[in-house]
Design a protein around this motif. Structure first.
Motif: not given
Length: 321
Positions: A236, A239-240, A242, A248
């Protein structure tokens, strides 16, 4: 003994938990707590009433994992408190209840107070586990950003810290005198389940030579939770990305029910199949039991046998995995 022999011809859903000088066994219909008190064996049986039986939606895949986990935690803490009552601390046993304890007893009653204490204990235990094994590593891993902005390195450090903190905690706890005895009862539980799965009579002589490492041990659950969380978070946050560490942490908390759900289904699948792949996947949990199970003495095995006999269903095969 070969891996095939260790798996046994029959796989039961009956599981257990080590207590203070005792064992909790949980079958498909009821659970039994057997404690060896100074006066002899004390037995407590109760029928199992699961919340997912009243609300079928809670029994759906991915959802049932969190429900089962919390239910097991609640029943486990309750059983621990029951077993601890037979071994009170000497310096506390003679003390009068505090004014607050008396007030709670008057306002809520013993039963409600007990439920509140158990629920609070479960919340504290879950919060401690999440904080120590998930939030702390994430926070410490964020310090890597002072050196590099690589998301890959940060995730790698996070993963290493999670496993390192978990294993350090486990090793340190396993060296405590009282915990070593608790883990011996854990070994007695595993040996007794193995003996039952192999269709042998439940006697001390038959149970004693059984393996103390069981492939369907519930205490391996936490290790798998950590590994699943590492995999999901890595994907996650790759891909994205933070940047904010506290955001997080919040995302990880929101993903926790999914992590527990996946872990439960994973353990359920691995426990129900016997092939090279599932046996390989079970190995980390078996290795971890080197720290959580010890060889029991005959008196501990007797307790495990007594608890086991009381939860075996009358209908043969009802407890088949």
């Amino acid at each position: 003994m070969t891996e095939k022999e260790n798996s046994g011809a029959f796989r039961t859903t009956i599981g257990g938990q080590a207590l203070i000088e005792g064992i909790l066994m949980r079958g498909p219909e009821k659970q039994a707590i057997v404690v060896r008190s100074p006066e002899g064996l004390v037995v407590r049986e109760e029928e199992l009433k699961l919340v997912r039986d009243r609300y079928p939606i809670l029994g759906l895949p991915l959802i049932r994992g969190s429900v089962t986990f919390l239910d097991s935690m609640y029943r486990g803490v309750k059983a621990l408190m029951f077993s601890a009552d037979f071994y009170p601390e000497e310096d506390l046993s003679a003390e009068e209840p505090s004014k607050f304890e008396k007030w709670l007893d008057e306002k809520l009653g013993n039963e409600k107070v007990e439920k509140a204490v158990i629920a609070f204990s479960v919340v504290v235990a879950v919060a401690f586990s999440i904080g120590l094994f998930m939030m702390l590593p994430t926070f410490l891993a964020s310090l890597v950003e002072l050196v590099t902005d690589s998301v890959l390195i940060r995730n790698l450090v996070d993963a290493v810290l999670r496993i390192a903190i978990f294993m350090t905690y486990l090793i340190l706890v396993s060296r405590m005198k009282d915990i070593r005895r608790l883990f011996s009862y854990h070994g007695a539980e595993h040996k007794t389940i193995f003996c039952y799965e192999r269709g042998l009579e439940l006697t001390v002589d038959n149970v004693r030579p059984m393996p103390k490492h069981h492939p369907r041990c519930g205490t391996s659950f936490m290790l798998v939770v950590i590994i699943v969380a590492i995999l999901i978070n890595t994907v996650i946050f790759a891909l994205f990305p933070v940047d904010n560490v506290f955001l997080r942490m919040l995302i990880q908390l929101l993903l926790l029910p999914l992590v527990v759900g996946i872990t439960y289904e994973f353990n359920r699948y691995v426990g129900g199949h016997d092939n090279p792949v599932t046996n390989f996947l079970a190995r980390p949990g078996l290795w971890m039991q080197n720290f959580t199970t010890n060889e029991p003495d005959d008196s501990m095995i007797e307790v495990a046998i007594e608890a086991m006999k009381r939860v075996i269903p009358k209908e043969k095969g009802k407890d088949r995995w």
